[in-house]
Design a protein around this motif. Structure first.
Motif, PDB file in Angstrom:
ATOM      1  N   ARG A   1      42.290  32.586  26.818  1.00 18.76           N
ATOM      2  CA  ARG A   1      41.366  31.519  26.430  1.00 18.76           C
ATOM      3  C   ARG A   1      40.498  31.938  25.246  1.00 18.76           C
ATOM      4  NH1 ARG A   1      39.411  27.636  31.252  1.00 18.76           N
ATOM      5  NH2 ARG A   1      41.399  27.472  32.358  1.00 18.76           N
ATOM      6  N   ALA A   2      40.099  33.201  25.198  1.00 19.95           N
ATOM      7  CA  ALA A   2      39.326  33.696  24.045  1.00 19.95           C
ATOM      8  C   ALA A   2      40.172  33.614  22.781  1.00 19.95           C
ATOM      9  CB  ALA A   2      38.862  35.135  24.300  1.00 19.95           C
ATOM     10  N   HIS A   3      41.445  33.948  22.902  1.00 18.23           N
ATOM     11  CA  HIS A   3      42.356  33.856  21.764  1.00 18.23           C
ATOM     12  C   HIS A   3      42.507  32.407  21.315  1.00 18.23           C
ATOM     13  CE1 HIS A   3      46.390  33.786  19.815  1.00 18.23           C
ATOM     14  NE2 HIS A   3      45.886  34.870  19.233  1.00 18.23           N
ATOM     15  N   ALA A   4      42.726  31.503  22.279  1.00 20.83           N
ATOM     16  CA  ALA A   4      42.881  30.080  21.956  1.00 20.83           C
ATOM     17  C   ALA A   4      41.609  29.504  21.330  1.00 20.83           C
ATOM     18  CB  ALA A   4      43.246  29.298  23.213  1.00 20.83           C
ATOM     19  N   ALA A   5      40.458  30.052  21.712  1.00 21.71           N
ATOM     20  CA  ALA A   5      39.180  29.591  21.158  1.00 21.71           C
ATOM     21  C   ALA A   5      38.925  30.156  19.759  1.00 21.71           C
ATOM     22  CB  ALA A   5      38.037  29.975  22.090  1.00 21.71           C
ATOM     23  N   GLY A   6      39.805  31.044  19.302  1.00 21.77           N
ATOM     24  CA  GLY A   6      39.661  31.605  17.962  1.00 21.77           C
ATOM     25  C   GLY A   6      38.610  32.690  17.851  1.00 21.77           C
ATOM     26  N   LEU A   7      38.259  33.323  18.971  1.00 23.12           N
ATOM     27  CA  LEU A   7      37.279  34.401  18.913  1.00 23.12           C
ATOM     28  C   LEU A   7      37.883  35.616  18.210  1.00 23.12           C
ATOM     29  CD1 LEU A   7      35.652  34.031  22.430  1.00 23.12           C
ATOM     30  CD2 LEU A   7      34.804  33.231  20.231  1.00 23.12           C
ATOM     31  N   ALA A   8      37.023  36.488  17.716  1.00 25.07           N
ATOM     32  CA  ALA A   8      37.454  37.602  16.871  1.00 25.07           C
ATOM     33  C   ALA A   8      38.409  38.553  17.584  1.00 25.07           C
ATOM     34  CB  ALA A   8      36.232  38.363  16.355  1.00 25.07           C
ATOM     35  N   GLY A   9      38.235  38.757  18.868  1.00 29.97           N
ATOM     36  CA  GLY A   9      39.126  39.656  19.595  1.00 29.97           C
ATOM     37  C   GLY A   9      38.613  39.892  20.994  1.00 29.97           C
ATOM     38  N   ALA A  10      39.484  40.383  21.854  1.00 29.79           N
ATOM     39  CA  ALA A  10      39.111  40.688  23.232  1.00 29.79           C
ATOM     40  C   ALA A  10      39.889  41.914  23.681  1.00 29.79           C
ATOM     41  CB  ALA A  10      39.427  39.503  24.149  1.00 29.79           C
ATOM     42  N   SER A  11      39.258  42.722  24.505  1.00 30.54           N
ATOM     43  CA  SER A  11      39.907  43.911  25.069  1.00 30.54           C
ATOM     44  C   SER A  11      39.591  43.984  26.552  1.00 30.54           C
ATOM     45  CB  SER A  11      39.399  45.189  24.393  1.00 30.54           C
ATOM     46  OG  SER A  11      39.738  45.196  23.031  1.00 30.54           O
ATOM     47  N   VAL A  12      40.547  44.504  27.319  1.00 26.94           N
ATOM     48  CA  VAL A  12      40.365  44.664  28.755  1.00 26.94           C
ATOM     49  C   VAL A  12      40.371  46.154  29.067  1.00 26.94           C
ATOM     50  CG1 VAL A  12      41.315  44.172  31.049  1.00 26.94           C
ATOM     51  CG2 VAL A  12      41.523  42.475  29.214  1.00 26.94           C
ATOM     52  N   PHE A  13      39.399  46.583  29.857  1.00 27.21           N
ATOM     53  CA  PHE A  13      39.283  47.981  30.257  1.00 27.21           C
ATOM     54  C   PHE A  13      39.284  48.048  31.779  1.00 27.21           C
ATOM     55  CE2 PHE A  13      37.316  47.513  26.148  1.00 27.21           C
ATOM     56  CZ  PHE A  13      37.871  48.556  25.430  1.00 27.21           C
ATOM     57  N   ARG A  14      40.150  48.889  32.313  1.00 30.44           N
ATOM     58  CA  ARG A  14      40.237  49.066  33.756  1.00 30.44           C
ATOM     59  C   ARG A  14      39.364  50.242  34.158  1.00 30.44           C
ATOM     60  NH1 ARG A  14      44.850  51.547  37.296  1.00 30.44           N
ATOM     61  NH2 ARG A  14      44.595  50.392  39.234  1.00 30.44           N
ATOM     62  N   GLY A  15      38.487  50.006  35.111  1.00 32.82           N
ATOM     63  CA  GLY A  15      37.598  51.059  35.579  1.00 32.82           C
ATOM     64  C   GLY A  15      38.316  52.037  36.481  1.00 32.82           C
ATOM     65  N   ILE A  16      37.792  53.235  36.569  1.00 35.25           N
ATOM     66  CA  ILE A  16      38.372  54.224  37.466  1.00 35.25           C
ATOM     67  C   ILE A  16      37.575  54.333  38.759  1.00 35.25           C
ATOM     68  CG2 ILE A  16      39.509  55.547  35.667  1.00 35.25           C
ATOM     69  CD1 ILE A  16      37.192  57.554  35.821  1.00 35.25           C
ATOM     70  N   GLU A  17      36.362  53.765  38.745  1.00 35.72           N
ATOM     71  CA  GLU A  17      35.553  53.773  39.948  1.00 35.72           C
ATOM     72  C   GLU A  17      34.416  52.786  39.761  1.00 35.72           C
ATOM     73  OE1 GLU A  17      33.860  57.056  43.097  1.00 35.72           O
ATOM     74  OE2 GLU A  17      34.210  57.678  41.039  1.00 35.72           O
ATOM     75  N   GLY A  18      33.997  52.156  40.843  1.00 36.89           N
ATOM     76  CA  GLY A  18      32.871  51.250  40.755  1.00 36.89           C
ATOM     77  C   GLY A  18      32.637  50.498  42.048  1.00 36.89           C
ATOM     78  N   PHE A  19      31.500  49.792  42.096  1.00 35.81           N
ATOM     79  CA  PHE A  19      31.211  48.919  43.218  1.00 35.81           C
ATOM     80  C   PHE A  19      30.443  47.731  42.689  1.00 35.81           C
ATOM     81  CE2 PHE A  19      27.407  51.483  43.015  1.00 35.81           C
ATOM     82  CZ  PHE A  19      26.379  50.613  43.342  1.00 35.81           C
ATOM     83  N   GLY A  20      30.458  46.679  43.459  1.00 34.49           N
ATOM     84  CA  GLY A  20      29.762  45.460  43.056  1.00 34.49           C
ATOM     85  C   GLY A  20      28.948  44.919  44.205  1.00 34.49           C
ATOM     86  N   ALA A  21      28.909  43.602  44.318  1.00 30.19           N
ATOM     87  CA  ALA A  21      28.082  42.940  45.319  1.00 30.19           C
ATOM     88  C   ALA A  21      28.436  43.353  46.742  1.00 30.19           C
ATOM     89  CB  ALA A  21      28.200  41.426  45.165  1.00 30.19           C
ATOM     90  N   SER A  22      29.701  43.715  46.973  1.00 28.78           N
ATOM     91  CA  SER A  22      30.124  44.102  48.331  1.00 28.78           C
ATOM     92  C   SER A  22      29.609  45.483  48.718  1.00 28.78           C
ATOM     93  CB  SER A  22      31.647  44.108  48.431  1.00 28.78           C
ATOM     94  OG  SER A  22      32.179  45.209  47.702  1.00 28.78           O
ATOM     95  N   SER A  23      29.147  46.259  47.767  1.00 27.95           N
ATOM     96  CA  SER A  23      28.684  47.639  47.951  1.00 27.95           C
ATOM     97  C   SER A  23      29.787  48.582  48.409  1.00 27.95           C
ATOM     98  CB  SER A  23      27.503  47.722  48.923  1.00 27.95           C
ATOM     99  OG  SER A  23      26.390  47.075  48.356  1.00 27.95           O
ATOM    100  N   HIS A  24      31.036  48.138  48.380  1.00 21.83           N
ATOM    101  CA  HIS A  24      32.174  48.998  48.720  1.00 21.83           C
ATOM    102  C   HIS A  24      32.643  49.692  47.435  1.00 21.83           C
ATOM    103  CE1 HIS A  24      35.712  50.405  50.837  1.00 21.83           C
ATOM    104  NE2 HIS A  24      36.444  49.990  49.817  1.00 21.83           N
TER     105      HIS A  24
END
Length: 147
Positions: A42-65
């Protein structure tokens, strides 16, 4: 002594931009497709300058897991960050797309300064350090003009 040729452009301060960071689970989906993939397309279709995806090696969020690649679970459901940088008005115009997609996650907006290197500037790269070529100044910065 200046190592750069006389026509080599001086470094500019860049341009003001907005960095969009979308933090989601790698298992999050949109219509049976990874959510991060849908955001990038969708970012590409919107003509934005660029997008990158980075996969984390560790983390937690709202679940605290805590999710990690170090456990026997082989790192299932790790955090993923999608980064997009463009002019503030273009990023803000893209936010309704995220409203449609996001059911869980976090969206961050940070002002930043963008300096673009290379990318079709027409200047030779000179081989660069570690490539066996001339380790000269390389491509140097190319500052994007304001949108």
């Amino acid at each position: 002594m200046n190592p750069f040729p006389p026509d080599f452009p001086e470094r500019s301060t860049g341009r003001r931009a907005l960095r969009l960071t979308v933090l989601v689970s790698e298992n999050a989906t949109w219509h049976h497709r990874p959510l991060y993939t849908e955001i990038v397309h969708r970012a590409h279709a919107a003509g934005l300058a660029g997008a990158s995806v980075f996969r984390g090696i560790e983390g937690f969020g709202a679940s605290s897991h805590v999710h990690t690649t170090r456990l026997l679970s082989l790192g299932q459901d790790l955090p993923v960050a999608v980064l997009v940088v463009d002019a503030e008005e273009r990023i803000r115009a893209f936010l309704p797309e995220l409203d449609e997609l996001m059911t869980d996650g976090l969206v961050l907006l940070d002002p930043c300064e963008a300096i673009r290197y290379g990318g079709g500037s027409g200047r030779p790269t000179g081989g660069g350090a570690g490539t066996g070529g001339d380790p000269g100044p390389g491509p140097g910065p190319v500052v994007e003009p304001p949108a």
